[in-house]
Design a protein around this motif. Structure first.
Motif, short mmCIF file in Angstrom:
data_model
loop_
_atom_site.label_atom_id
_atom_site.label_comp_id
_atom_site.label_asym_id
_atom_site.label_seq_id
_atom_site.Cartn_x
_atom_site.Cartn_y
_atom_site.Cartn_z
N UNK A 48 -3.28 -1.19 -0.78
CA UNK A 48 -2.13 -2.00 -0.62
C UNK A 48 -2.12 -2.22 -2.40
N UNK A 49 -0.55 -2.35 -2.68
CA UNK A 49 -0.26 -2.47 -3.99
C UNK A 49 -0.74 -1.48 -4.93
N UNK A 50 -0.42 -0.11 -4.33
CA UNK A 50 -0.79 0.92 -5.31
C UNK A 50 0.56 1.65 -5.77
N UNK A 51 0.39 2.75 -6.80
CA UNK A 51 1.51 3.61 -7.33
C UNK A 51 0.61 4.84 -7.42
N UNK A 52 1.31 5.89 -6.89
CA UNK A 52 0.81 7.02 -6.92
C UNK A 52 1.96 8.21 -7.58
#
Length: 524
Positions: free
Chosen positions: A321-325
């Motif tokens: 959750x709450x990740x950016x890739x």
């Protein structure tokens, strides 16, 4: 009193059919059923009855829209936990792989609490160079960043096209099963929660099992060899379907499961079985939170770099959750060999690879992905932004309330079952949502999905009906493609103006189940 009744039933070897449903805790719980709106309409296949409960219509072949509400962490019956930080680290010079791994293993050695939770490794703000793979390989452990200011920077290409962060055991054999027992119910309808077996004495409440539907020659023939045109037809034994479940009740020879079966089990075509799980190798109650994963590349069509940002490989009741890739070649977040997973509030943008097959699948459900919820997503520059790519081994996956700037949503190949694309919004371009016969695409892709649904999509919709099954599109926006890509009849496509009720199928099904009672569980 209900707890006393349930306890007595368990002691007698039976579980009551009626049990109190878990409370509905999600933010959307108060929205369903909605108040009447001018011009509203509902699908012919699923709608509200006069009591405000969802009702489902079956066609003459007993096809129906299945219940998708069982996906995700603990079937959506519990919110994602917030574990305390127990170790905090900052970046060091050079490769931080061992630095992070040491902290994760340190937390993994702690004694878990009553919920199986050990705590979180908190990463201070900064950039952490990662030249290997960071593994969350212990139960009850969270890798938590400080938000956008924490970046894991996947550098180098050793081993070639690796995954930067792996949540799970990464075992090639997460489930081992014992002796199988035949399913004796002549026809188990898609969406059923129960069935009868030849002998139930070896099963008990709470036991994990694998329900298997062998791909017999009769079944292969019934599905038209897979829908291919010139490519090789599907072969017996290569397309077995299976579902990982837990037993909720044993009543004589009838077993009731914790989630539906997403395909018909027809004894006239193949003899399905139920087998106990005798060993499992999965990481449970663990997560990745609040960080960014970037991959170092040369840009353009470079493919000599880390391939996935985050892989959930061999996990159960876990989350991202709450990740950016960014800058991955295959996926920002990919699930594989996992069950009851939630991926929430995640971005997967700007993939770097050759724009061809097997690349740029930003949020992907790969082999043996079961009961997975992807929600609150954003993807850019994808080929297939939201995709089932695990063929016949994928069942029960939802992509919910997501936006995409370039890239389609589809079932990619070989009879994935029980997929839902719910409120997907394409922000630009003319992309598609597809549940189709892919025919000779790839390696005999054929029918991509069965018993699957597109719900309220705003661009072109392509849906076909596979033999022995059905696919559905229900939308207040979008357009219908004029011709399919490969032979096969159209599926059920309903596109109308006006407010669609319910607005979200997944949300409505969650509320309907959690606000109701498991006494309404569908029997086979």
């Amino acid at each position: 009193m209900a707890k006393v009744v349930a306890t007595l039933a368990l002691l007698s070897g039976l579980t009551p059919v009626a049990q109190a449903a878990p409370a509905c805790w999600q933010e959307f719980c108060g929205k369903y059923p909605p108040a009447p709106q001018a011009g509203q309409w509902s699908s012919a296949h699923v709608s509200y009855d006069t009591a405000g409960r969802l009702k489902y219509a079956s066609d003459s072949a007993r096809n129906r829209v299945p219940d998708f509400s069982y996906v995700g962490y603990h079937h959506g019956e519990k919110p994602l936990p917030v574990m305390p930080d127990v170790v905090t680290i900052s970046p060091v010079s050079g490769d931080n792989t061992a630095h992070l791994q040491k902290a994760l293993d340190q937390v993994g050695a702690r004694t878990p609490d009553a919920n199986g939770h050990r705590g979180a490794v908190k990463l201070a703000a900064g950039r952490y160079e990662i030249r290997g793979t960071v593994r969350i390989r212990h139960n009850g452990v969270v890798l938590r960043g400080s938000g956008d200011t924490t970046t894991l920077f996947g550098r180098g290409d050793t081993p070639h096209q690796r995954t930067v962060v792996v949540l799970g055991s990464d075992s090639g054999k997460p489930w081992t099963t014992g002796a199988a027992v035949e399913v004796t119910t002549p026809f188990v309808q898609v969406g059923s929660l129960s069935l009868e077996v030849a002998n139930a004495t070896g099963f008990k409440v709470g036991q994990e099992v694998v329900v298997r539907h062998p791909s017999s020659q009769k079944w292969i023939d019934a599905v038209g060899g897979g829908g291919v045109v010139q490519d090789a037809k599907w072969t017996p034994g290569s397309m077995d379907l299976h579902w990982v479940r837990r037993i909720k009740a044993v009543d004589g020879r009838r077993l009731t499961f914790d989630a539906p079966i997403y395909n018909h089990l027809d004894r006239s075509l193949t003899i399905s079985t139920v087998a106990p799980v005798t060993a499992r190798n999965l990481v449970t109650e663990s997560g990745v939170e609040s960080l960014r994963v970037d991959v170092e590349t040369k840009g353009g069509e470079d493919e000599n770099h880390a391939w996935n940002a985050i892989g959930v490989f061999g996990a159960d009741n876990s989350w991202v959750r709450s990740v950016k890739t960014r800058y991955f070649g295959y996926a920002g977040v990919v699930t594989e060999r996992s069950v009851r997973i939630t991926v929430k509030d995640a971005q997967a943008t700007d993939p770097v690879a050759i724009r061809t097959g097997g690349r740029m699948y930003n949020f992907a459900a790969n082999t043996n992905s079961h009961l997975v919820l992807f929600t609150g997503l954003h993807a850019t520059k994808a080929r297939h932004a939201f995709v089932s790519n695990g063929a016949n081994s994928v069942a029960g996956v939802v992509w919910h309330r997501a936006t995409v700037d370039g890239g389609d949503a589809e079932a990619h190949r070989r009879w994935s079952q029980g997929l839902l694309f719910d409120n997907i919004r394409e922000l630009s371009g003319g992309n598609q949502a597809k549940l189709i016969n892919r025919g000779d695409y790839g390696t005999s892709h054929g029918w991509g999905a069965a018993h699957s649904v597109i719900w309220d999509y705003n661009k072109e919709i392509v849906v076909q009906k596979p033999p022995t099954a059905q696919n559905y599109a229900v939308s207040g926006e979008g357009t219908r493609r004029s011709q399919p890509y490969f032979p096969g009849p159209w599926g059920s496509i309903e596109i109308k103006t006006g407010p669609l009720v319910p607005e979200s199928l997944y949300e409505a099904q969650v509320v309907d189940r959690l606000a109701g009672t498991s006494a309404s569980a569908t029997r086979g």
